[in-house]
Design a protein around this motif. Structure first.
Motif, PDB file in Angstrom:
ATOM      1  N   ALA A 103     -11.848  -1.491 -13.556  1.00 19.96           N
ATOM      2  CA  ALA A 103     -10.601  -0.868 -13.094  1.00 19.96           C
ATOM      3  C   ALA A 103     -10.856   0.058 -11.906  1.00 19.96           C
ATOM      4  N   ILE A 104     -11.939   0.815 -11.967  1.00 23.97           N
ATOM      5  CA  ILE A 104     -12.270   1.712 -10.851  1.00 23.97           C
ATOM      6  C   ILE A 104     -12.618   0.910  -9.602  1.00 23.97           C
ATOM      7  N   LEU A 105     -13.409  -0.148  -9.780  1.00 24.83           N
ATOM      8  CA  LEU A 105     -13.786  -0.980  -8.631  1.00 24.83           C
ATOM      9  C   LEU A 105     -12.570  -1.669  -8.017  1.00 24.83           C
ATOM     10  N   TYR A 106     -11.637  -2.120  -8.858  1.00 17.91           N
ATOM     11  CA  TYR A 106     -10.420  -2.750  -8.338  1.00 17.91           C
ATOM     12  C   TYR A 106      -9.601  -1.757  -7.521  1.00 17.91           C
ATOM     13  N   PHE A 107      -9.496  -0.529  -8.017  1.00 20.46           N
ATOM     14  CA  PHE A 107      -8.762   0.504  -7.285  1.00 20.46           C
ATOM     15  C   PHE A 107      -9.417   0.784  -5.938  1.00 20.46           C
ATOM     16  N   SER A 110     -11.392  -1.220  -4.224  1.00 20.54           N
ATOM     17  CA  SER A 110     -11.301  -2.389  -3.335  1.00 20.54           C
ATOM     18  C   SER A 110      -9.925  -2.468  -2.680  1.00 20.54           C
ATOM     19  N   SER A 111      -8.866  -2.097  -3.413  1.00 23.85           N
ATOM     20  CA  SER A 111      -7.527  -2.093  -2.810  1.00 23.85           C
ATOM     21  C   SER A 111      -7.433  -1.062  -1.698  1.00 23.85           C
ATOM     22  N   GLN A 112      -8.103   0.072  -1.870  1.00 26.44           N
ATOM     23  CA  GLN A 112      -8.098   1.091  -0.821  1.00 26.44           C
ATOM     24  C   GLN A 112      -8.933   0.655   0.383  1.00 26.44           C
ATOM     25  N   VAL A 113     -10.033  -0.058   0.126  1.00 29.27           N
ATOM     26  CA  VAL A 113     -10.851  -0.573   1.229  1.00 29.27           C
ATOM     27  C   VAL A 113     -10.067  -1.587   2.052  1.00 29.27           C
ATOM     28  N   ALA A 114      -9.210  -2.394   1.394  1.00 35.53           N
ATOM     29  CA  ALA A 114      -8.378  -3.360   2.126  1.00 35.53           C
ATOM     30  C   ALA A 114      -7.444  -2.652   3.098  1.00 35.53           C
ATOM     31  N   HIS A 115      -6.882  -1.517   2.705  1.00 41.51           N
ATOM     32  CA  HIS A 115      -6.037  -0.744   3.616  1.00 41.51           C
ATOM     33  C   HIS A 115      -6.839  -0.211   4.798  1.00 41.51           C
ATOM     34  N   PHE A 116      -8.088   0.123   4.532  1.00 41.96           N
ATOM     35  CA  PHE A 116      -8.939   0.623   5.617  1.00 41.96           C
ATOM     36  C   PHE A 116      -9.156  -0.446   6.684  1.00 41.96           C
ATOM     37  N   PHE A 117      -9.378  -1.691   6.271  1.00 37.12           N
ATOM     38  CA  PHE A 117      -9.613  -2.759   7.239  1.00 37.12           C
ATOM     39  C   PHE A 117      -8.363  -3.101   8.042  1.00 37.12           C
ATOM     40  N   GLY A 148     -10.940  10.494  -0.072  1.00 39.18           N
ATOM     41  CA  GLY A 148     -10.997  11.522  -1.106  1.00 39.18           C
ATOM     42  C   GLY A 148     -11.871  11.123  -2.276  1.00 39.18           C
ATOM     43  N   VAL A 149     -11.768   9.854  -2.699  1.00 42.02           N
ATOM     44  CA  VAL A 149     -12.589   9.375  -3.813  1.00 42.02           C
ATOM     45  C   VAL A 149     -14.058   9.312  -3.410  1.00 42.02           C
ATOM     46  N   ILE A 150     -14.328   8.812  -2.192  1.00 48.01           N
ATOM     47  CA  ILE A 150     -15.714   8.761  -1.722  1.00 48.01           C
ATOM     48  C   ILE A 150     -16.299  10.172  -1.635  1.00 48.01           C
ATOM     49  N   GLY A 151     -15.499  11.122  -1.158  1.00 45.60           N
ATOM     50  CA  GLY A 151     -15.971  12.501  -1.089  1.00 45.60           C
ATOM     51  C   GLY A 151     -16.295  13.067  -2.459  1.00 45.60           C
ATOM     52  N   ALA A 152     -15.486  12.716  -3.466  1.00 44.75           N
ATOM     53  CA  ALA A 152     -15.759  13.191  -4.824  1.00 44.75           C
ATOM     54  C   ALA A 152     -17.043  12.576  -5.380  1.00 44.75           C
TER      55      ALA A 152
END
Length: 364
Positions: A75-79, A81-88, A227-231
């Motif tokens: 579940a964490i990885l899916y969340f 990955s969805s944020q990484v898609a927005h980054f691209f 924010g998640v990466i920073g945490a």
């Protein structure tokens, strides 16, 4: 009667033992890194497994606990990955702004410090080669992938299955008079690691929410991902916090004009760090073992040099376990005090009393 050897004989033997141990840990990195992570996960899942064992067989209890852990990770990885898609989605505009920023920095370095473009390129290449070496050390071949998808779950399952056998072995290795001390060390180690990991997970979640909320309010792109990466980076003592601040500042520089947002990000992250260090860590993490700042930084850097990025995350639990052991063995208690965060004052008092006595003798 035990024979006591002089220091000049014991010191080289101890140093040789440390060198051999570090060398073996480096050579066996691909085996020991997943085993170390599996041991931490097994300790974390052990209470859940024990609860399930009251109503079902041991193997089913272990499998159910591991399935719950795997579902949470997925579940964490899916969340993420969805944020990484927005980054691209914004990658092209970020790349364009980044090239402009690098050109401005290159020109500024050349005009201010006289560093030529060729010299700058050489410095960048040297830094890139160092980063590639660190990444290559972390993800060494196929074993790096297998350790995540295969070895760590298998190791975790087997450690939980054979935990009684492992504990009995540790008890039987030591003599009868030391069994009570061994039991205390094992109990404190398990409690310290469990409270440490659970506390870190709660702290990381709260910091991720605060980071993401601050960046969303300031209008930074990919705020949740950063924010998640920073945490997660905040798990690395002192070093990770600096990198965590640099990421949103860089993103704001690449996507916004001016420097107001960058200053606000630094102020917001400074406030979050203050809340984290003075409220969250003492009340949530607050394990039985406190490692001082100097040892924390040194051991994180040593872990990175030995096992790469996984070594950075494993270094603090490892040194916490070592402190528990040192505090329980009379001959190693000074080393346990050195690792700890409590600054003693009695020796300074003894020095002052000695100086006062010396002064009285001199005056008389």
């Amino acid at each position: 009667m035990l024979k006591t050897y002089p220091f000049y004989i014991k010191a080289p033997v101890i140093l040789l033992g440390l060198v051999i141990t570090v060398f073996m840990m480096s050579v066996l990195r691909d085996i020991l890194v997943p085993l170390a992570f599996a041991a931490l996960i097994a300790i974390l899942l052990n209470p859940l497994t024990n609860r399930f064992e009251r109503k079902m067989p041991k193997i089913l209890s272990i499998m159910l606990a591991m399935i719950i852990g795997i579902v949470v990770v997925i579940a964490i990885l899916y969340f993420l990955s969805s944020q990484v898609a927005h980054f691209f989605d914004d990658l092209e505009s970020i790349k364009h702004k980044l090239s402009q920023l690098l050109e401005e920095i290159r020109t500024w370095l050349q005009t201010t410090f006289g560093i030529s473009s060729q010299k700058q390129m050489q410095m960048v290449n040297d830094a890139a080669n160092g980063s590639k070496a660190l990444i290559g050390q972390t993800l060494s071949g196929l074993m790096g992938v297998l350790s995540v998808v295969f070895l760590i779950p298998v190791y975790t399952f087997l450690i939980l299955l054979y935990k009684t056998l492992i504990l009995n072995f540790i008890y039987e290795v030591f003599s009868e008079e030391n069994k009570q001390k061994v039991a205390e060390i094992l109990g404190e180690t398990k409690a310290a690691i469990q409270s440490y990991i659970i506390g870190l997970l709660i702290e990381t979640s709260i910091v991720a929410v605060m980071n993401s909320a601050a960046l969303l309010i300031l209008g930074v792109q990919n705020a949740i991902l950063i924010g998640v990466i920073g945490a997660i980076l905040n798990l690395l003592p002192y070093i990770g916090g600096i990198i965590a601040i640099a990421l949103p500042v860089l993103m704001a520089t690449l996507t916004m004009d001016g420097f107001t947002t960058q200053l606000l990000i630094i102020g917001a992250y400074a406030l979050i760090q203050f809340i984290d260090n003075n409220i969250l860590v003492p009340r949530i993490v607050s394990s039985k073992v406190q490692i001082n700042a100097l040892i924390s930084i040194v051991i994180v850097l040593m872990g990175a040099a030995l096992w790469g990025i996984p070594g950075m995350f494993l270094s603090i639990p490892f040194i916490a376990v070592m402190k528990i052991i040192f505090d329980r063995i009379d001959g190693l208690k000074p080393w346990g005090k050195l690792l700890g965060d409590n600054i003693p004052t009695e020796h300074m008092g003894q020095v002052k009393r000695f100086r006062r006595k010396k002064k009285l003798v001199t005056d008389n």
